[in-house]
Design an enzyme around this catalytic site. Structure first.
Site, PDB file in Angstrom:
ATOM      1  CG  ASP A  91      -0.301  -0.202   2.541  1.00 44.02           C
ATOM      2  OD1 ASP A  91       0.921  -0.440   2.581  1.00 44.02           O
ATOM      3  OD2 ASP A  91      -1.005  -0.133   3.574  1.00 44.02           O
ATOM      4  CG  ASP A  94       6.264   5.982   6.686  1.00 49.19           C
ATOM      5  OD1 ASP A  94       6.292   7.136   6.264  1.00 49.19           O
ATOM      6  OD2 ASP A  94       6.163   5.720   7.901  1.00 49.19           O
ATOM      7  N   GLY A  96      10.612   2.629   4.614  1.00 53.08           N
ATOM      8  CA  GLY A  96      11.201   1.660   3.683  1.00 53.08           C
ATOM      9  C   GLY A  96      11.601   0.355   4.356  1.00 53.08           C
ATOM     10  CB  THR A  98       7.504  -2.650   5.662  1.00 55.69           C
ATOM     11  OG1 THR A  98       7.224  -2.025   6.909  1.00 55.69           O
ATOM     12  CG2 THR A  98       6.586  -3.834   5.458  1.00 55.69           C
ATOM     13  CG  ASP A 150      -4.627   0.723   9.470  1.00 58.93           C
ATOM     14  OD1 ASP A 150      -3.646   0.658   8.717  1.00 58.93           O
ATOM     15  OD2 ASP A 150      -4.563   0.472  10.691  1.00 58.93           O
TER      16      ASP A 150
END
Ligand code: IMP
Ligand code: MG
Length: 171
Positions: A91, A94, A96, A98, A150
């Protein structure tokens, strides 16, 4: 970011991916749960190349916008990745960490090829360089929700993408 703008971009990404994988018959899309589920659902239905869909789940940020730092695989793919052409669908990029973790984990399994498709990227937030092969949009450093994204497991099903007010996530 409204629905039309997202749909238009997803369609363009699907066109690019379909063209790039036209000669390949074992494309495996791996969606990162939960955030990528809506993006993946729209993307997969626009692809004109045969492909399979699988999922992984990672430990996410603790509750809201604060990074827990460590990334943990909590659900693995059902299909084997070894020898297959894998496209990770995420998705948002941010820091990086992950995607970097995922790339290293999957690389170790010797896929035939490994690429990444990310809907949103916040370049200002990057802590580590990660290659993105297909990118939807670059966005400023704000916490965004909707279209699968989310905040503390809320707002995922909004059809559009919106930035939360800072007061909400910087308490
Ligand atoms: P990274 O490891 O810092 O790149 O963070 C990536 C993960 O953090 C994403 O897969 C999202 O789950 C989550 N994340 C980062 N920024 C946002 C945001 O603005 N909205 C929702 N989730 C986010
Ligand atoms: Mg995610």
């Amino acid at each position: 970011m409204d629905e039309d703008r997202i749909a238009e971009r997803v369609c363009a990404l699907a066109g690019q991916i379909s063209a790039d994988y036209a000669e390949i018959d074992d494309l495996l899309l791996v969606g990162v749960l939960k955030g990528a589920f809506i993006f993946l659902a729209d993307l997969t239905r626009q692809l004109t190349v045969a492909h399979r869909v699988d999922f992984i789940a990672l430990s996410s940020y603790n509750r809201g916008a604060e990074s827990a730092g460590a990334v943990r695989l909590i659900m693995d793919t059902r299909a084997s990745v070894t020898g297959h052409n894998v496209l990770i669908v995420e998705d948002i990029l941010d820091t990086g960490y992950t995607l970097d973790y995922l790339l290293r984990t999957f690389e170790a399994r010797r896929p035939a090829s490994l690429r990444t498709c990310v809907l949103l990227s916040k370049p200002e937030r990057r802590k580590i360089v990660v290659p993105v092969d297909y990118l939807g949009f670059e966005i400023p450093d704000k916490w965004v929700v909707g279209y699968g994204l989310d905040y503390a497991d809320q707002y995922r099903t909004l059809p559009y993408i919106a930035a939360l007010k800072r007061e909400v996530y910087e308490r």
